[in-house]
Design a protein around this motif. Sequence first.
Motif, short mmCIF file in Angstrom:
data_model
loop_
_atom_site.label_atom_id
_atom_site.label_comp_id
_atom_site.label_asym_id
_atom_site.label_seq_id
_atom_site.Cartn_x
_atom_site.Cartn_y
_atom_site.Cartn_z
N HIS A 82 1.82 -11.43 0.80
CA HIS A 82 1.33 -10.29 0.01
C HIS A 82 2.40 -9.91 -1.02
O HIS A 82 3.23 -9.03 -0.77
CB HIS A 82 1.04 -9.10 0.92
N VAL A 83 2.39 -10.58 -2.15
CA VAL A 83 3.38 -10.26 -3.19
C VAL A 83 3.08 -8.89 -3.80
O VAL A 83 3.97 -8.07 -3.99
CB VAL A 83 3.40 -11.35 -4.28
N TYR A 84 1.80 -8.67 -4.11
CA TYR A 84 1.37 -7.35 -4.58
C TYR A 84 0.58 -6.70 -3.45
O TYR A 84 -0.48 -7.20 -3.06
CB TYR A 84 0.49 -7.49 -5.83
N PRO A 85 1.08 -5.61 -2.91
CA PRO A 85 0.39 -4.98 -1.78
C PRO A 85 -1.04 -4.57 -2.13
O PRO A 85 -1.28 -3.90 -3.13
CB PRO A 85 1.26 -3.74 -1.48
N ASN A 86 -1.97 -5.01 -1.31
CA ASN A 86 -3.38 -4.72 -1.50
C ASN A 86 -3.92 -4.36 -0.11
O ASN A 86 -4.13 -5.24 0.74
CB ASN A 86 -4.09 -5.96 -2.06
N LYS A 87 -4.11 -3.08 0.13
CA LYS A 87 -4.44 -2.60 1.47
C LYS A 87 -5.70 -3.25 2.03
O LYS A 87 -5.73 -3.70 3.18
CB LYS A 87 -4.59 -1.08 1.45
N LYS A 88 -6.75 -3.31 1.22
CA LYS A 88 -8.02 -3.87 1.71
C LYS A 88 -7.88 -5.33 2.06
O LYS A 88 -8.42 -5.80 3.08
CB LYS A 88 -9.12 -3.66 0.67
N PHE A 89 -7.14 -6.08 1.24
CA PHE A 89 -6.98 -7.51 1.54
C PHE A 89 -6.08 -7.70 2.75
O PHE A 89 -6.31 -8.59 3.57
CB PHE A 89 -6.42 -8.26 0.34
N ALA A 90 -5.05 -6.86 2.88
CA ALA A 90 -4.16 -6.96 4.05
C ALA A 90 -4.95 -6.73 5.33
O ALA A 90 -4.74 -7.44 6.34
CB ALA A 90 -3.02 -5.94 3.92
N GLN A 91 -5.85 -5.77 5.32
CA GLN A 91 -6.68 -5.50 6.50
C GLN A 91 -7.63 -6.66 6.77
O GLN A 91 -7.84 -7.06 7.92
CB GLN A 91 -7.47 -4.20 6.28
N LEU A 92 -8.17 -7.25 5.69
CA LEU A 92 -9.10 -8.37 5.83
C LEU A 92 -8.40 -9.59 6.42
O LEU A 92 -8.95 -10.27 7.29
CB LEU A 92 -9.70 -8.71 4.47
N VAL A 93 -7.20 -9.86 5.94
CA VAL A 93 -6.44 -11.02 6.41
C VAL A 93 -6.17 -10.92 7.91
O VAL A 93 -6.28 -11.90 8.66
CB VAL A 93 -5.12 -11.14 5.62
#
Length: 330
Positions: A82-93
């Motif tokens: 996660h180079v650029y923090p993206n909350k929704k994608f972090a949760q999805l991953v």
Amino acid sequence: MNILISRTDSIGDVILTIPLAGFLKQKFPECKIFFLGRSYTRAVIECSSNIDKFINWDELRQLATEEQVFYLKELAIEWVIHVYPNKKFAQLVKKAGIPYRIGTSHRTYHWLTCNKPVSFSRKNSELHEAQLNFKLLEPLGVYEIPSVSDIPFLYGMVLSDKQFDDLPVQPDSSRMNVILHPKSKGSAREWGLENFGRLIELLPSDKYKVFISGTAEDKAHMEQWLKKYADRVEDITGTLSLDAFVHFISKADALVAASTGPLHIASALGIKAIGIYPPIRPMHPGRWKPLGKKAEVLVLDKECEDCRKLTECACMKAIKPESVVRALED
């Protein structure tokens, strides 16, 4: 090893992240690199031969959660960075069960979504923005950070065979083709239309062909200025897709701009990229200069705090157009 790099913000930031893919290919030659980006950054991401597959976040986030999870599982990704923090994608991953998830520990939601946190501060670092990205490779056992002089060799930029013969204008093989990109859409301090106008006047038309680039919105803001120099420049503002613009930049000889996406595209493509910067931390060139084989920056040799809270930087505007001419002629 399948590795996904996530960077869902601006073009310039994406360009400065692409070298991660080249470095990972050097360290893990058999790895496959996925890159999560946005529709508007796809054209530059797909130029890199080091990236095996582009994933469009704008499309992925439109799917139902079950479809998103299924899609990611099918890719068999083992590592996400996660180079650029993206909350929704972090949760999805995490929901997709991807085994190793790297992210900065400075985001609280990463405490719950990343199992390979890395602690470092971008704000006060002396490293270039592109170098800071390499700190996120530590959980992979990679602690080396390339020098700014080595990073240009990690882009792997290769243009497709797609033809753009229908471009509204074409470069002139008998002259030096220079793209001026005056506006920044608020992402950076600007050198100013007055300075760009003086630069145009200093460039003899028998030696230089000058193009003005920008968005359709930029065109509206520069309407009167563009009319003033209509007989000296070719106006391409708002006329090209990013894909076509990348190809057009590759055929030019130089591009002059503030710290913007087009400047970083030009540097990555290996043409002369002249960046004009303010001497204000953290927007100074030490952090954000273009990294390219022919990249150069112009900045006053001082540290300025006077303009920090202003929208314009007097120190930046004090850089003389004659300095840009000399940089073009070097």
